[in-house]
Design a protein around this motif. Structure first.
Motif, PDB file in Angstrom:
ATOM      1  N   SER A   8       0.797  -1.319   0.173  1.00  0.00           N
ATOM      2  CA  SER A   8       0.007   0.108   0.113  1.00  0.00           C
ATOM      3  C   SER A   8       0.770   1.208   0.026  1.00  0.00           C
ATOM      4  O   SER A   8       0.354   2.379  -0.201  1.00  0.00           O
ATOM      5  N   LEU A   9       2.205   1.162   0.340  1.00  0.00           N
ATOM      6  CA  LEU A   9       2.911   2.338   0.375  1.00  0.00           C
ATOM      7  C   LEU A   9       3.584   2.792  -1.099  1.00  0.00           C
ATOM      8  O   LEU A   9       4.342   3.472  -1.344  1.00  0.00           O
ATOM      9  N   LEU A  10       3.453   1.680  -1.906  1.00  0.00           N
ATOM     10  CA  LEU A  10       3.835   1.824  -3.303  1.00  0.00           C
ATOM     11  C   LEU A  10       2.944   3.139  -4.084  1.00  0.00           C
ATOM     12  O   LEU A  10       2.214   3.618  -3.714  1.00  0.00           O
ATOM     13  N   PRO A  11       3.684   3.491  -5.287  1.00  0.00           N
ATOM     14  CA  PRO A  11       3.041   4.349  -6.062  1.00  0.00           C
ATOM     15  C   PRO A  11       1.439   4.131  -6.436  1.00  0.00           C
ATOM     16  O   PRO A  11       1.319   3.110  -6.371  1.00  0.00           O
ATOM     17  N   ASP A  12       0.796   5.076  -6.862  1.00  0.00           N
ATOM     18  CA  ASP A  12      -0.719   5.003  -7.152  1.00  0.00           C
ATOM     19  C   ASP A  12      -0.929   3.773  -7.896  1.00  0.00           C
ATOM     20  O   ASP A  12      -1.786   3.076  -7.869  1.00  0.00           O
ATOM     21  N   GLN A  13       0.030   3.603  -9.009  1.00  0.00           N
ATOM     22  CA  GLN A  13      -0.453   2.733 -10.126  1.00  0.00           C
ATOM     23  C   GLN A  13      -0.336   1.047  -9.404  1.00  0.00           C
ATOM     24  O   GLN A  13      -0.643   0.009 -10.048  1.00  0.00           O
ATOM     25  N   TYR A  14       0.139   1.088  -8.243  1.00  0.00           N
ATOM     26  CA  TYR A  14       0.543  -0.253  -7.573  1.00  0.00           C
ATOM     27  C   TYR A  14      -0.345  -0.392  -6.367  1.00  0.00           C
ATOM     28  O   TYR A  14      -0.079  -1.394  -5.723  1.00  0.00           O
ATOM     29  N   LYS A  15      -1.142   0.556  -6.044  1.00  0.00           N
ATOM     30  CA  LYS A  15      -1.581   0.494  -4.376  1.00  0.00           C
ATOM     31  C   LYS A  15      -2.535  -0.587  -4.242  1.00  0.00           C
ATOM     32  O   LYS A  15      -2.989  -1.055  -2.844  1.00  0.00           O
ATOM     33  N   LEU A  16      -3.260  -0.945  -5.119  1.00  0.00           N
ATOM     34  CA  LEU A  16      -4.260  -1.899  -5.169  1.00  0.00           C
ATOM     35  C   LEU A  16      -3.618  -3.424  -5.343  1.00  0.00           C
ATOM     36  O   LEU A  16      -4.391  -4.453  -5.399  1.00  0.00           O
ATOM     37  N   SER A  17      -2.377  -3.487  -5.465  1.00  0.00           N
ATOM     38  CA  SER A  17      -1.729  -4.795  -5.416  1.00  0.00           C
ATOM     39  C   SER A  17      -1.784  -5.633  -3.846  1.00  0.00           C
ATOM     40  O   SER A  17      -1.843  -5.018  -3.035  1.00  0.00           O
TER      41      SER A  17
END
Length: 639
Positions: free
Chosen positions: A416-425
């Protein structure tokens, strides 16, 4: 007073219970040599090699003593007087050429003789009276294990053999687990072997009075005094040791050269693996291999290996003889092997032994611990993104042990701390290990191993990727005699991979792939003689390949199901290898493996005319094969 009694007891034992030592090599027992800055062990071993004397002493009392002297056909008393001059050390010589070294007090060797009706039972190793059913008055266990004399075998004057075979198991004295890779050797002549993964060793030695040295990494060095009369068994328990770091010497001398016929092999134990820097607090077994020469990573976020230019799928990865098809967790940042369970690891990069097959590039063979046979214990760890728990102990003390371990992750907070394009990972994984070891009898051991792992992840999308391993194996080790033992293994391996998508309920689907295999292996080790060690056996694997299944996911999905037909095959092999010792400095190993691969039905196979492109328009016939029929067979040797 207690120390004096102990010394008297030790003298009593050594004087009356050890077989007489007949003078050999040097009837006058005169000593010649130059001793420069030698330890007490080096000093006494040199004297023992020249004379019929045998020394008894506590090594810890003499750790600061260094001996410097020159002897030229001098008697022992003169040599010992020079060695102990201006020190508090004493020596006493017994009636059978036994020499007792002490500090601060003499040993009295002329004790009162035993009664006339008391005999000495050399086979049992203790004093016996007229009634052998009674508890022995004095037992050799009162002496230390290193000073006790072990008589191995029964002397047979008519067999014409100048050597005999000693075999047995090396175990951890605290946990009862097998110690692999322990060195068992004698100094003169220099003969030695290493224990295998079950702690078993077999060594052929000249008959007579010998000192057997035992060494293993992380264990205290020890020795056993033996009187070798014939073939026999000797089991050895080692004690753990915490080494104090002193000075470090890096040497490139001739004596430091590695001697062995196995090329291109790297052997690591878990103690070495845990010394390597870790990521997120987790010891990574596969990452350690990247530090070895000839091994490179496939790429970032992957645990695949390229070994000397080979591709990742050309590596055979074995865990307790079970095949692991995908050894990674969490985008390749972790490997699928719990460090709390792994015992040791062997990487073969070339000259792969004949018992292995099925791959071209390398073999990674891992074995797990058996569990503590003495007492219950456990460990746990909490990291930034993973936690683990391990429990082990005896089910039947000294006979049956188990080890149960598991790991899981809670890594979504980090994603969830990743950039927006990966937050839902999202990502999750777990793995479980269960090992049970049981000693059926003196010659039979049974091992049950179970392993399962599961991964699921998606990268900011509705598409979820999942894969898992499932492995079960049952192993039976049987010793036919001191020279021959066999290991019989059967098991089942499974790997499944799937992709699911639920973005549009109408097009929701699940795409699956899987490979399952059942196997049987029979492996034999035969110690033919002091020069020949044979390995031979056979194996067979039954493959079931599920190329693909495309199915609808959910009640609203309109996806049309499609399944590619299952494929089957059988791979069998016979192998034989021999390790032959030409001299003490030259050893040769050669092997041959003969493989046979059968493509099995049921299957429909198209037939085409010769020298014509294979297209649907050129099919001239379709041949149907029933289940189990051989469609095509490939055979060939592997040197």
């Amino acid at each position: 007073m207690k120390s004096i009694l102990s010394i008297v007891s030790l003298v009593f034992l050594m004087t009356f219970f050890c077989p007489e030592i007949h003078a050999q090599k040097n009837p006058q027992n005169l000593i010649t040599g130059t001793f420069h800055d030698q330890t007490i062990k080096e000093f006494t071993e040199e004297i023992e090699s020249q004379t019929s004397y045998f020394f008894y002493f506590d090594m810890s009392l003499f750790d600061s003593l260094r001996i410097n002297l020159v002897a030229n056909k001098d008697p022992l008393s003169m040599v010992m007087d020079q060695a102990f001059t201006k020190t508090d050390f004493k020596y006493s010589i017994g009636p059978h050429n036994e020499v007792y070294l002490t500090k601060g007090a003499f040993v009295q060797t002329n004790l009162t003789a035993l009664p006339a009706d008391t005999g000495r039972d050399k086979r049992r190793g203790y004093v016996t009276g007229r009634d052998e059913s009674q508890t022995p008055a004095i037992h050799l266990q009162t002496a230390t294990l290193e000073n006790k004399l072990y008589q191995i075998g029964v002397n047979s004057a008519n067999n014409g053999q100048s050597s005999a075979l000693i075999s047995g198991y090396v175990r951890d004295g605290k946990t009862g687990e097998a110690v692999a890779g322990a060195s068992i050797y004698i100094e003169k002549p220099r003969v030695g072997v290493a224990s295998d993964q079950y702690g078993y060793y077999a060594i052929s030695l000249p008959k007579g009075r010998l000192v057997l040295n035992i060494q293993s990494i992380g264990m205290k060095d020890t020795r056993r005094q033996i009187l070798l009369a014939g073939d026999g068994k000797l089991n050895i328990d080692l004690q753990g040791q915490v080494m104090m770091l002193k000075n470090v010497i890096v040497s490139a001398e001739k004596l430091s050269n590695i001697r062995g016929v196995q090329m291109g092999v790297q052997k690591l134990d878990i103690k070495t693996l845990k010394q390597v820097p870790v990521v997120f607090g987790e010891t990574d077994v596969m990452r350690v291999l990247l530090t070895l020469p000839g091994v490179k990573s496939v790429g970032e976020a992957s645990s695949g290996l390229n070994v000397r230019g080979g591709s990742a799928d050309q590596n055979l990865i074995l865990f307790n003889d079970a095949t692991i098809f995908n050894p990674s967790h969490f985008f390749g940042l972790f490997t699928a092997f719990n460090p709390d369970v792994v015992k040791n690891l062997e990487l073969y990069k070339s000259s792969i032994p004949a018992r292995y097959g099925e791959r071209l590039s390398s073999v990674i063979d891992m074995t797990s611990r058996e569990g503590n046979k003495k007492e219950f214990s456990g460990s746990a760890g909490i990291g930034l993104i993973t936690s683990r728990l391990e429990i082990e102990g005896p089910l039947i003390k000294d006979k049956t042990s188990f080890i149960l371990a598991g790991r899981t992750t809670y890594a979504d907070w980090m994603l969830s701390l990743l950039p927006d394009q990966y937050k839902l990972s999202k990502a999750s994984f777990y793995d479980l290990n269960l090992n049970i070891s049981h000693q059926i009898s003196r010659n039979d051991n049974l091992y049950l191993t179970a392993y399962t792992s599961k991964d699921n992840f998606n990268l900011n999308s509705d598409t979820t990727y999942g894969y898992g391993n499932l492995n079960l194996s049952l192993k039976w080790k049987h010793s036919f005699n001191d020279k021959l033992y066999g290991v019989f293994i059967t098991g089942y391996d499974q790997y499944d991979y799937n992709i699911t998508s639920t973005a549009n309920p109408v097009n929701a689907y699940k795409l699956s792939f899987g490979i399952h295999q059942s196997y049987f292996k029979a492996q034999f080790n035969y110690y033919l003689n002091s020069k020949n060690a044979l390995e031979f056996g056979l194996s067979t694997l039954y493959y079931q390949l599920h190329p693909g299944t495309y199915t609808p996911l959910g009640k609203s999905s309109l996806v049309a199901a499609d399944t590619v037909s299952q494929e089957q095959s059988l791979e069998s092999a016979l192998y034989l290898s021999d390790k032959y010792k030409l001299t003490n400095s030259i050893e040769i190993e050669g092997g041959l493996r003969f493989s046979m691969y059968n493509y099995l039905g049921p299957q429909s196979v198209n037939e085409y005319p010769a020298d014509v492109p294979k297209t649907e328009d050129d099919v001239i016939a379709v041949k149907n094969y029933a289940a189990g029929n051989f469609i095509k067979t490939y055979t060939g040797p592997e040197y």
